[in-house]
Enzyme design. Structure first.
Site: not given
Length: 230
Positions: A85-86, A97, A99-100, A106, A124
């Site tokens: 994801g992004a 990228k 925030l997780g 990654e 997004k």
């Protein structure tokens, strides 16, 4: 009206079309990447021969529970496909990228993959990076305040990411500094400047890396690819 979760699922399901028997996959981290992982698990259950390299301990644990065979970059140095994801995507398919909290791994896994496909919902998308999301910067705990000061000197408002009242720790044992620059005019120059700060382990600017971005919308999935330049 479709929910954000439904739009994410549309994009994640569309990414399964890129998966072929015998592939070694890179598995991203985050809510949309988790939906893709669920689809991969169904393919494995149906008999498709697949292996995967996870980008976080959380993804590794989820994959094991779902029965997806795992490998590592030591065993499989180059991967066929990475899907992740992004947090923000601009018109040139540059990304923010992290925030997780898994941005370091990654980026390594995406770079090691022949094809990097990004799955997002339409919220997004933005005209310029930094409009919607800060730039996560992974910093070594030793000297993280110096890194913060250097980011502020570059024009950012910086916050040390917290979790349950304590500094957030990545899988690598580092801190995350969320650096809000606002709309970024020269992303490549900024990326180089951040990377040059002593103590920075990695940053969340993923520039020129995505081969395709699958965007979940109420009308279906849009496939965005980088413009060809001559």
């Amino acid at each position: 009206m479709a929910t954000t979760e439904e739009l994410k699922r549309k994009a994640a399901e569309a990414a399964l079309e890129y998966v072929k028997p015998g592939m070694v996959l890179g598995l991203g981290t985050g809510s949309t990447a988790r939906l893709f992982l669920e689809g991969v698990a169904r393919l494995v259950e149906s008999g498709m021969d697949l292996k995967a390299v996870p980008t976080s301990l959380a993804t590794a644990e989820a994959a094991k529970k779902m029965g997806v065979p795992l490998t590592s970059l030591e065993e499989s140095m180059w991967l066929d496909l990475c899907v992740d994801g992004a947090d923000e995507v601009d018109r040139r398919l540059n990304l923010i990228k992290g925030l997780g909290g898994a941005l370091f791994r990654e980026k390594i896994v995406a770079t090691a993959s022949k094809r990097f496909v990004v799955v997002v919902d339409q919220s997004k998308l933005s005209s310029r990076l930094g409009t919607k999301a800060p730039v996560p910067v992974e910093a070594h705990p030793f000297g993280w305040k110096n890194v913060s000061a250097a980011l502020q000197a570059l024009g950012a408002q910086v916050e040390l990411r917290q979790k349950e009242g304590e500094p957030f720790r990545t899988d690598n044992g580092n801190h995350i500094l969320d650096a809000a620059f606002g709309p970024i005019q020269r992303a490549a120059k900024l990326a180089s400047a951040i990377a040059g700060i002593p103590g920075v382990v990695g940053h969340g600017l993923f520039l020129g890396m995505a081969h395709a971005v699958l965007v979940g919308t109420p009308k279906g999935v849009r496939t965005l690819v980088p413009r060809q330049t001559t």
